[in-house]
Design an enzyme around this catalytic site. Structure first.
Site, PDB file in Angstrom:
ATOM      1  CG  HIS A  16      -1.824   1.186   1.306  1.00 22.68           C
ATOM      2  ND1 HIS A  16      -3.116   1.171   0.829  1.00 22.68           N
ATOM      3  CD2 HIS A  16      -1.631   2.427   1.809  1.00 22.68           C
ATOM      4  CE1 HIS A  16      -3.666   2.356   1.030  1.00 22.68           C
ATOM      5  NE2 HIS A  16      -2.777   3.143   1.632  1.00 22.68           N
ATOM      6  CD  GLU A  17       1.581   3.247   3.706  1.00 21.68           C
ATOM      7  OE1 GLU A  17       0.574   2.891   4.339  1.00 21.68           O
ATOM      8  OE2 GLU A  17       1.655   4.374   3.186  1.00 21.68           O
ATOM      9  CG  HIS A  74       0.232   6.072  -0.775  1.00 23.98           C
ATOM     10  ND1 HIS A  74      -0.809   6.784  -1.327  1.00 23.98           N
ATOM     11  CD2 HIS A  74      -0.275   5.464   0.334  1.00 23.98           C
ATOM     12  CE1 HIS A  74      -1.891   6.610  -0.587  1.00 23.98           C
ATOM     13  NE2 HIS A  74      -1.600   5.814   0.420  1.00 23.98           N
ATOM     14  CD  GLU A 133      -4.569   7.009   1.545  1.00 25.62           C
ATOM     15  OE1 GLU A 133      -4.276   5.809   1.402  1.00 25.62           O
ATOM     16  OE2 GLU A 133      -3.819   7.825   2.119  1.00 25.62           O
TER      17      GLU A 133
END
Length: 959
Positions: free
Chosen positions: A381-382, A385, A404
């Site tokens: 997830h990070e 980003h 997000e």
């Protein structure tokens, strides 16, 4: 930003991740030891998640303080020269402070005699100055005054002259602030490493905490480059977004020596991505395609290999994302830092990602996929980003889902790339789509919020919820499905390259998708991309499709909860809906519903009972399907004869849809129950988990036994559960390690076994007793963690005080880890002897046996038990003066909510009122009365529903 407090991030500290998200439950279970302090008072915590004694961090606010005030567009920041100096020495006692200096190069876009920027909780230090224009060295504009407006979190420099459009200036500001332990802005946190108490300093800037650290233009579209310098104690290492390029020394006003670490100039980025860590950590490192990756953690954790798995997957996920997006990662290094205490699961700061250490750590000996999957999901997830959020940032917070939602989508692609044993479509539906469909029917807000709504007292933190994360990911999944992944990725690459180091809104994304669609002729859409996607992002909720097989007509309407049928603000109450479908097991061409109702002749069925239709195959669309009785009967018959004719995700979806539509009043409960007849042939644990959560919600276990339905449900369900129960019980008996690659067994087997024991399956009770006795005989024996909570609970429940006393002994064992402590804290509430529960509650009052957070947990566990709720209530009323000092009204409110499950008459409400009328203020009494009245009505309705269920079970229990 990633998960906060263990679950997909919802309202920062406000929720353990979305409550409904099943993955959040997994994370909460696996990472509990890092998220909460130990209950027992006397022992120091062990690795890998130890935490030092000392003052606890005060709870952070659920939302950023102050109002959402936009800055005037007179000045555009171009570059920051920032120095931060936290005045902290190892072992020093607080209070702590930091000082700093920031010089901001700005371009003046419009003549102005004021400079307005963000600042919150900071004091000015020294005189502010404005140099420039840069074309005239030595020229300056005198600052007449500096005004702080606390409510708007802005600092206003009133100037004696005017700044001229088209020229560049430098704003020079000194500042100082308090270094708190609240996990927001620049904060200090304490921990234990190798038996010694230590401190570190770190940052969390999203969404608007950068202004608490340094005066800045704290809006996502006001990107700039940064030169950062950190002054710190020589025993610490300092980290920031870019590599360090110089380390020097400086003396303070007292002649004490400090280290100065200077970092390379950053890329152009938003203020919320600036990051700082000052710590005494070790690291492990590897290089991936020239990107130096370092993972930092407590020295003990590094030595024991707790972060090796995270290191091993970070590089491959980076490469996977670079390859699929065809856009290179632009930084020369990436640091991931595992903090013992951090408010979120992870934060994507460019070049310096920060994580709660439970999000990155696992034991090298732990081969179970579930733990690795949790780490892979959070890391992925990070890393997502780095492209969606860092490289291209939403223009304003109303389009937060562009950050997000897209990161949440790629989180699952990245995780399943490094853990190919995971089934992408199954975990995506179970962890993302199914929970948010439940939530989205109740929440009145669209995915993309009107920019005008985000102002004044609006809480930006309210946008960090499951709608932004999971609905954003779900409509991205749908978009990729109807475009094809090839076209979707091609459009994303175009979007990323166009807006690199800049900002975008959702219309920009739609434009780039439209460009790709227009350049080919394989995929034809019924409307423009903007028309299609705005129908999903700009209006509340989602549609339910009602299919009439006789006419082939599909009708759409916005789904409503039956308790909440009222008109809402809507876009136009019509979605442009992609419909993937199959007929009699054969996939059909994608079709579209672009109006409120439409006839599809190809969906008319014959009289043959073998002629059936399935819509939204494998979750290609974000909606529910309401089939007519004819098709449901045929699907129920198909499931009984050949369940594998329907793909597993579609079986889950079919059952989940029909139970949800039952809850909302669209279909009768009997229709939903017909689809459960086949379950003896169901071998997918994630489907069983969905069925059990619908039939036996965790919060109703204690009350269902009071109804006639319980013995019928027991007979009906056990007959169907036995095949899958015995299949997994065989592994528990013979070779539990064989399940190390079975992700769903690790996540959902506990619910299956707990339900079997709750239904009184003798084999389950005997297995629990056997394994618990084995542990009692040899405390070194490890009960399989897949069912440890259930075994401990029922080991105590079917035992005597001997079993309870053993649990108490092991709870107080100095070597017990916190995850086991939590299980035992719960297990001791499972006792069937009232006197044991009374004693347990009395123990809970002892400061020497428990810390206060565990006393509350003990009460909360016992009040949910069928024999415990009255005992817990009597205990609270008898000990309220003591309990109220520690917990105030929050504990009472939580307990009354649980007690409300048992309320069915006014007399029962009055019994509770006698107590809370004497303890609560008038407005609180009114709120609780409304809560209990609502609970009474819900219980009456539930009673009526259970009568219908019982009636149906009587007819079908022997089938």
């Amino acid at each position: 930003m990633g998960t906060r407090g263990g679950g997909l991030y919802v309202g920062r500290r406000a929720a353990a991740a979305g409550a409904a998200l099943l993955l959040a439950l997994l994370v909460a279970l696996l990472a509990l030891s890092a998220l909460y302090g130990r209950c027992r008072q006397e022992a120091a915590p062990p690795p890998p998640a130890s935490r030092a004694p000392g003052p606890a961090a005060p709870p952070a606010p659920a939302a950023a303080a102050g109002s959402v005030r936009r800055l005037p567009h007179h000045l555009l920041p171009l570059h920051y020269d920032l120095e931060l100096w936290p005045r902290v020495r190892p072992g020093q006692e607080g209070p702590f402070a930091f000082t700093g200096q920031v010089n901001i190069t700005v371009c003046c876009l419009q003549d102005t005699d004021t400079a307005v920027l963000h600042s919150a909780g900071l004091q000015s230090r020294g005189a502010a100055a404005v140099r420039g224009p840069l074309s005239e060295p030595g020229a300056a504009v005198e600052v007449a005054g500096l005004r702080l407006e606390e409510e708007g979190e802005v600092e206003v420099l009133e100037l004696r002259g005017r700044l001229r459009a088209g020229r560049r200036y430098v704003l020079q500001l000194g500042f100082q602030g308090r270094l708190e332990e609240d996990l927001d802005g620049l904060f200090l946190t304490r921990y234990t490493d190798r038996g010694r108490s230590s401190m570190l300093i770190a940052s969390q800037m999203e969404p608007t905490y950068a202004r608490r650290v340094y005066p800045c233009f704290d809006e996502p579209a006001m990107k700039a480059t940064f030169n950062i310098r950190i002054v710190h104690d020589p025993s610490y290492v300092a980290l920031s977004n870019m590599p360090a390029i110089d380390v020097s020394e400086v003396k303070d006003e007292n002649g004490s020596l400090w280290t100065v670490t200077t970092f390379n100039t950053s890329l152009k980025m938003s203020t919320y991505l600036t990051a700082f860590v000052i710590c005494d950590f070790d690291y492990v490192t590897r290089t991936e395609r020239g990107n130096e990756i370092r993972i930092w953690a407590r020295k003990e954790a590094v030595k024991n290999g707790y972060i090796d798995y995270a290191l091993n997957i970070t590089g491959p996920i980076f490469s996977f994302l670079e390859d699929i997006l065809n856009v290179s990662y632009p930084l020369p290094k990436t640091d991931l830092v595992a903090l013992p205490d951090f408010g979120a699961g992870g934060m994507e700061n460019w070049g310096l990602m920060i994580f709660q250490e439970a999000s990155l750590m696992n034991l090298p000996s732990d081969e179970f996929t579930s733990r690795k999957a949790m780490i892979a999901l959070i890391v992925s997830h990070e890393l997502g980003h780095q492209w969606f959020g860092n490289l291209v940032t939403m223009s304003w917070w109303n389009d937060l889902w562009l950050n997000e939602g897209l990161a949440s989508y790629f989180e699952y692609l990245g995780a399943t790339f490094v853990e190919p044993k995971l089934s992408l479509d199954k975990i995506f539906y179970a962890h993302v789509v199914q929970p948010v469909l439940r939530e989205d029917s109740e929440i009145v807000r669209s995915l993309s919020v009107s920019e005008e709504k985000i102002k004044g007292s609006f809480s930006l933190m309210s946008l960090f919820d499951n709608i932004t994360y999971s609905k954003g990911a779900s409509i991205t999944w749908m978009l990729s499905s109807f475009l094809t992944e090839k076209l979707f990725i091609r459009a994303l690459t175009s979007y990323l390259k166009e807006f690199s180091f800049s900002n975008a809104n959702q219309d920009d994304l739609w434009t780039h998708i439209q460009m790709v669609v227009d350049a080919q002729d394989e995929v034809q859409l019924p409307a423009s991309v903007k028309q299609i996607m705005d129908s999903w992002t700009c209006q509340n909720g989602f549609p339910v499709l009602t299919l009439n097989l006789t006419t082939g007509t599909i009708r759409q309407e916005q789904i409503f909860n039956k308790k909440n049928r009222k008109s809402t603000d809507s876009y136009n109450n019509t979605w442009i809906i992609p419909i993937s479908w199959m007929r009699n097991g054969s996939s059909q061409p994608l079709t579209w519903l672009d109006k409120s109702s439409k006839m599809f002749p190809e969906m008319q069925v014959s009289e043959s009972e073998y002629d059936w239709i399935l819509l939204n195959v494998n979750l290609s669309g974000y909606y529910r399907v309401n089939y007519d009785q004819l098709n449901l009967k045929r699907l129920a018959r198909l499931l009984e004869n050949d369940p594998k004719a329907i793909p597993a995700v579609s079986r889950f979806q079919l059952i989940d849809d029909v139970f949800a539509l039952t809850d909302f009043g669209y279909v009768p409960i009997e229709t939903a129950l017909e689809l459960t007849k086949y379950l003896a042939k169901e071998d997918e644990l994630f489907i069983w988990n969905g069925v059990l959560l619908n039939l036996i919600p965790d919060n109703l276990e204690s009350t269902l036994k009071n109804y006639e339905v319980y013995p019928l449900l027991k007979k009906y369900l056990l007959k169907r559960m036995l095949p899958i129960y015995h299949y997994y019980a065989g592994f528990i008996h013979q070779n539990v390690d064989a399940l190390e690659d079975d992700y769903f067994a690790q996540v959902y087997l506990e619910k299956l076994f707990a339900t079997a024991c709750w239904l009184g399956l003798q084999d389950c009770l005997d297995l629990s007793s056997e394994l618990y006795a084995k542990w009692m005989d040899n405390p070194e024996y490890k009960i399989p963690f897949l069912i440890r909570r259930t075994v401990c609970c029922y080991g105590v429940a079917v035992g005597s005080d001997k079993e309870w006393n053993f649990a108490w002994k092991m709870y107080n064992h100095t070597d017990s880890i916190e995850e086991d402590e939590d299980i035992l804290l719960y297990a001791m509430s499972c006792a069937k002897e009232p006197w044991l529960l009374h004693r347990y509650l009395q123990y809970g009052l002892s400061d020497t046996l428990f810390s206060s957070n565990c006393t509350s947990a003990i009460i909360s566990h016992i009040v949910t038990k069928d024999i415990g709720h009255r005992i817990a209530w009597e205990f609270i009323t008898e000990n309220w003066p003591l309990l109220s000092q520690e917990y105030g009204q929050e504990l009472l409110h939580d307990v009354l909510k649980v007690m409300g499950r048992f309320v069915k008459t006014d007399v029962q409400i009055q019994e509770l009122q006698v107590f809370y009328n004497a303890t609560l203020e008038e407005d609180e009494r009114e709120a609780i009365t409304l809560l209990l009245e609502s609970a009474k009505l819900e219980n009456i309705e539930r009673g009526k529903l259970l009568i219908k269920v019982a009636r149906w079970l009587k007819k079908n229990v022997d089938d």
